[in-house]
Design a protein around this motif. Structure first.
Motif, mmCIF file in Angstrom:
data_model
loop_
_atom_site.group_PDB
_atom_site.id
_atom_site.type_symbol
_atom_site.label_atom_id
_atom_site.label_comp_id
_atom_site.label_asym_id
_atom_site.label_seq_id
_atom_site.Cartn_x
_atom_site.Cartn_y
_atom_site.Cartn_z
ATOM 1 N N ILE A 11 -0.263 3.434 -12.744
ATOM 2 C CA ILE A 11 0.001 2.616 -11.561
ATOM 3 C C ILE A 11 0.177 3.411 -10.272
ATOM 4 O O ILE A 11 0.057 2.847 -9.180
ATOM 5 C CB ILE A 11 1.237 1.719 -11.773
ATOM 6 N N SER A 12 0.454 4.725 -10.353
ATOM 7 C CA SER A 12 0.717 5.486 -9.128
ATOM 8 C C SER A 12 -0.468 5.514 -8.155
ATOM 9 O O SER A 12 -0.240 5.549 -6.937
ATOM 10 C CB SER A 12 1.172 6.913 -9.462
ATOM 11 N N PRO A 13 -1.742 5.470 -8.621
ATOM 12 C CA PRO A 13 -2.837 5.438 -7.645
ATOM 13 C C PRO A 13 -2.906 4.141 -6.842
ATOM 14 O O PRO A 13 -3.699 4.038 -5.901
ATOM 15 C CB PRO A 13 -4.096 5.602 -8.516
ATOM 16 N N MET A 14 -2.088 3.147 -7.179
ATOM 17 C CA MET A 14 -2.094 1.878 -6.462
ATOM 18 C C MET A 14 -1.575 2.015 -5.037
ATOM 19 O O MET A 14 -1.873 1.174 -4.185
ATOM 20 C CB MET A 14 -1.240 0.850 -7.213
ATOM 21 N N VAL A 15 -0.744 3.021 -4.772
ATOM 22 C CA VAL A 15 -0.125 3.148 -3.460
ATOM 23 C C VAL A 15 -0.331 4.553 -2.905
ATOM 24 O O VAL A 15 -0.662 5.484 -3.636
ATOM 25 C CB VAL A 15 1.389 2.837 -3.520
ATOM 26 N N SER A 16 -0.121 4.676 -1.603
ATOM 27 C CA SER A 16 -0.190 5.984 -0.933
ATOM 28 C C SER A 16 1.148 6.227 -0.248
ATOM 29 O O SER A 16 1.381 5.756 0.876
ATOM 30 C CB SER A 16 -1.332 6.007 0.092
ATOM 31 N N SER A 17 2.031 6.927 -0.929
ATOM 32 C CA SER A 17 3.379 7.173 -0.438
ATOM 33 C C SER A 17 3.707 8.645 -0.622
ATOM 34 O O SER A 17 3.770 9.135 -1.755
ATOM 35 C CB SER A 17 4.389 6.301 -1.217
ATOM 36 N N ALA A 18 3.927 9.347 0.484
ATOM 37 C CA ALA A 18 4.280 10.760 0.394
ATOM 38 C C ALA A 18 5.605 10.942 -0.330
ATOM 39 O O ALA A 18 5.798 11.908 -1.072
ATOM 40 C CB ALA A 18 4.352 11.361 1.799
ATOM 41 N N ARG A 19 6.514 9.985 -0.148
ATOM 42 C CA ARG A 19 7.819 10.062 -0.803
ATOM 43 C C ARG A 19 7.658 9.954 -2.320
ATOM 44 O O ARG A 19 8.253 10.723 -3.078
ATOM 45 C CB ARG A 19 8.711 8.940 -0.270
ATOM 46 N N VAL A 20 6.842 9.009 -2.761
ATOM 47 C CA VAL A 20 6.604 8.848 -4.195
ATOM 48 C C VAL A 20 5.867 10.058 -4.756
ATOM 49 O O VAL A 20 6.174 10.542 -5.849
ATOM 50 C CB VAL A 20 5.822 7.552 -4.471
ATOM 51 N N ASN A 21 4.884 10.563 -3.998
ATOM 52 C CA ASN A 21 4.152 11.742 -4.469
ATOM 53 C C ASN A 21 5.083 12.928 -4.688
ATOM 54 O O ASN A 21 4.967 13.656 -5.683
ATOM 55 C CB ASN A 21 3.057 12.120 -3.467
ATOM 56 N N ALA A 22 6.008 13.127 -3.759
ATOM 57 C CA ALA A 22 6.964 14.232 -3.900
ATOM 58 C C ALA A 22 7.878 14.002 -5.100
ATOM 59 O O ALA A 22 8.229 14.944 -5.823
ATOM 60 C CB ALA A 22 7.792 14.367 -2.620
ATOM 61 N N GLN A 30 0.792 -1.231 0.000
ATOM 62 C CA GLN A 30 0.000 0.000 0.000
ATOM 63 C C GLN A 30 0.821 1.276 0.000
ATOM 64 O O GLN A 30 0.319 2.329 -0.381
ATOM 65 C CB GLN A 30 -0.918 0.025 1.233
ATOM 66 N N GLY A 31 2.054 1.218 0.484
ATOM 67 C CA GLY A 31 2.804 2.429 0.752
ATOM 68 C C GLY A 31 2.763 2.740 2.240
ATOM 69 O O GLY A 31 2.000 2.133 2.999
ATOM 70 N N GLY A 32 3.572 3.694 2.663
ATOM 71 C CA GLY A 32 3.695 3.967 4.087
ATOM 72 C C GLY A 32 2.554 4.746 4.708
ATOM 73 O O GLY A 32 2.234 4.574 5.886
ATOM 74 N N MET A 33 1.908 5.614 3.939
ATOM 75 C CA MET A 33 0.918 6.515 4.517
ATOM 76 C C MET A 33 -0.264 5.797 5.168
ATOM 77 O O MET A 33 -0.670 6.155 6.279
ATOM 78 C CB MET A 33 0.441 7.510 3.465
ATOM 79 N N PRO A 34 -0.856 4.765 4.546
ATOM 80 C CA PRO A 34 -2.022 4.133 5.165
ATOM 81 C C PRO A 34 -1.725 3.398 6.467
ATOM 82 O O PRO A 34 -2.635 3.145 7.247
ATOM 83 C CB PRO A 34 -2.505 3.144 4.081
ATOM 84 N N VAL A 35 -0.461 3.021 6.695
ATOM 85 C CA VAL A 35 -0.138 2.224 7.879
ATOM 86 C C VAL A 35 0.681 2.999 8.903
ATOM 87 O O VAL A 35 1.088 2.433 9.919
ATOM 88 C CB VAL A 35 0.599 0.925 7.478
ATOM 89 N N ALA A 36 0.913 4.278 8.674
ATOM 90 C CA ALA A 36 1.745 5.055 9.600
ATOM 91 C C ALA A 36 1.123 5.139 10.986
ATOM 92 O O ALA A 36 1.818 4.990 11.997
ATOM 93 C CB ALA A 36 1.989 6.452 9.034
ATOM 94 N N SER A 37 -0.182 5.374 11.058
ATOM 95 C CA SER A 37 -0.827 5.494 12.372
ATOM 96 C C SER A 37 -0.808 4.160 13.109
ATOM 97 O O SER A 37 -0.615 4.110 14.333
ATOM 98 C CB SER A 37 -2.266 5.993 12.224
ATOM 99 N N THR A 38 -0.983 3.056 12.387
ATOM 100 C CA THR A 38 -0.916 1.732 13.007
ATOM 101 C C THR A 38 0.490 1.460 13.523
ATOM 102 O O THR A 38 0.668 0.939 14.631
ATOM 103 C CB THR A 38 -1.317 0.643 11.993
ATOM 104 N N ALA A 39 1.496 1.806 12.734
ATOM 105 C CA ALA A 39 2.886 1.607 13.160
ATOM 106 C C ALA A 39 3.186 2.402 14.427
ATOM 107 O O ALA A 39 3.824 1.889 15.360
ATOM 108 C CB ALA A 39 3.842 2.017 12.047
ATOM 109 N N LEU A 40 2.717 3.634 14.474
ATOM 110 C CA LEU A 40 2.966 4.471 15.649
ATOM 111 C C LEU A 40 2.273 3.897 16.882
ATOM 112 O O LEU A 40 2.850 3.888 17.976
ATOM 113 C CB LEU A 40 2.476 5.897 15.379
ATOM 114 N N ARG A 41 1.045 3.391 16.698
ATOM 115 C CA ARG A 41 0.318 2.813 17.836
ATOM 116 C C ARG A 41 1.051 1.589 18.382
ATOM 117 O O ARG A 41 1.228 1.440 19.603
ATOM 118 C CB ARG A 41 -1.100 2.439 17.411
ATOM 119 N N HIS A 42 1.491 0.699 17.486
ATOM 120 C CA HIS A 42 2.226 -0.484 17.935
ATOM 121 C C HIS A 42 3.523 -0.079 18.635
ATOM 122 O O HIS A 42 3.901 -0.677 19.655
ATOM 123 C CB HIS A 42 2.565 -1.374 16.741
#
Length: 374
Positions: free
Chosen positions: A332-343, A115-127
């Motif tokens: 293919i870019s809409p397949m993931v949510s990555s701030a790094r890729v977007n930049a 998915q990219g890092g953005m959708p799972v960042a909040s989950t990673a921080l919680r863990h």
């Protein structure tokens, strides 16, 4: 407290913990509408997804045989005629279980790949917060597992361009690995910290972290190769160090024991380093190989290295080649949510503006711009 169907299981979980649908959704990392529809039996999700979600909150799926005798002891095996039971995991405190924590790190990594890092960042921080509360000074297995989790969180925050948080997570990972005596954990943390520095354009810091990792003894071949690669990428950012960077790249060779994801990422990193040193022909070949490999294992890498293909073509003043890569990237870019890729894509759009008189590139630029987040 067992439940034989998922709607009952979700209601039992909410009752047991005193959670609302919104709170349960936050714990599972899903939307409130998913919880609502699933609780009412409107939505039916696959077992693999359900098992992955429930694992996050300390519950598990058991598949047991149907029987007319309720006194028969249930056995755990997969059967097409089985019924599903949702029960609490045997561990009282999941975040104190090293195997559980390591499984969380693996799940986060898989989500990032897909998915990219953005959708799972909040989950990673919680863990990361939860495991941070239970770390003791004696449980080395838990410290090592928590280091894996913190290192993966650092990669996720890096992909979300939350660099300061990523560095803190990487430093936490290194300290936990040091305390546990986990050499490869220390090396992984150094590699992650060097990677973050590279993306920020801080070549000197990238060199420092790579050198710190390479100074460790008894590294695995893959860890040593990654640290050499980080060193090469860092050196390429420092003026007058191109020859040293090329020497480090030449040392890599074929590294054994890499996963498909790592093979793709390593090959792509080599290509990016070569592009930075204006060795465009070799860069095109390496990045193309990374795209081919990543298409088999990770949407995130596929999008990232397709973007690098486009940028390398623009840097080499090959607008028609760039147009081809940009057109593919738009799909293919809409397949993931990555701030790094977007930049990165935003930079490509800026670079491509100078060739507005080339119809193919102008059209590809319009297509790529149309799918970018607002």
């Amino acid at each position: 407290m067992d439940a034989d169907v998922l709607p009952k299981a979700l209601k039992a979980i909410m009752s047991r913990h005193g959670w609302s649908q919104v709170e349960l959704a936050a714990e599972l990392g899903v939307s409130q509408s998913w919880v609502s529809q699933t609780s009412r039996g409107v939505k039916d999700s696959g077992i693999a997804k359900v098992q992955r979600l429930l694992d996050r909150i300390g519950w598990e799926v058991r598949i047991t045989p149907k029987t007319e005798n309720d006194a028969v002891k249930r056995r755990h095996f997969v059967s097409a005629v089985g019924s599903i039971a949702f029960v609490p995991s045997p561990k009282i405190a999941p975040y104190q279980d090293p195997e559980y924590v390591r499984a969380l790190a693996e799940r986060l990594a898989q989500d990032r790949y897909e998915q990219g890092g953005m959708p799972v960042a909040s989950t990673a921080l919680r863990h990361l917060k939860k495991v941070g509360f239970v770390i003791s000074g004696k449980d080395r297995k838990l410290q090592s597992a928590a280091s894996d989790l913190a290192c993966e969180a650092a990669r996720i925050f890096y992909d979300s361009r939350r660099y300061d948080v990523a560095e803190r997570a990487g430093s936490f990972a290194f300290e936990l690995a040091r305390r546990s005596g986990d050499v490869n954990g220390q090396a992984a943390a150094c590699s992650a910290l060097s990677r973050i520095s590279i993306d920020r354009g801080h070549g000197d810091r990238g060199i420092m972290y790579a050198r710190q990792g390479l100074a460790l003894s008894d590294l695995s071949p893959s860890q040593r190769a990654w640290l050499k690669l980080r060193m090469a990428r860092s050196l390429a950012l420092v003026g007058g160090q191109e020859r040293a960077a090329r020497h480090r790249l030449a040392e890599l060779g074929d590294t054994e024991g890499l996963s498909p994801y790592e093979k793709a990422d390593m090959k792509g990193n080599v290509g990016v380093a070569l592009a930075g040193m204006r060795a465009y022909r070799d860069a095109h070949a390496a990045i193309a190989e990374a795209v081919a490999l990543s298409g088999q294992c990770s949407p995130l890498l596929l999008v990232a290295y397709k973007a690098w293909q486009a940028e390398a073509a623009l840097a080499a003043s090959e607008p028609l080649m760039a147009a081809e890569h940009m057109a593919a990237l738009a799909r293919i870019s809409p397949m993931v949510s990555s701030a790094r890729v977007n930049a990165h894509i935003a930079g490509i759009l800026g670079m491509a503006a100078r060739w507005s008189d080339v119809p193919e590139l102008r059209q590809a630029r319009e297509h790529l711009h149309s799918v970018q987040p607002d």
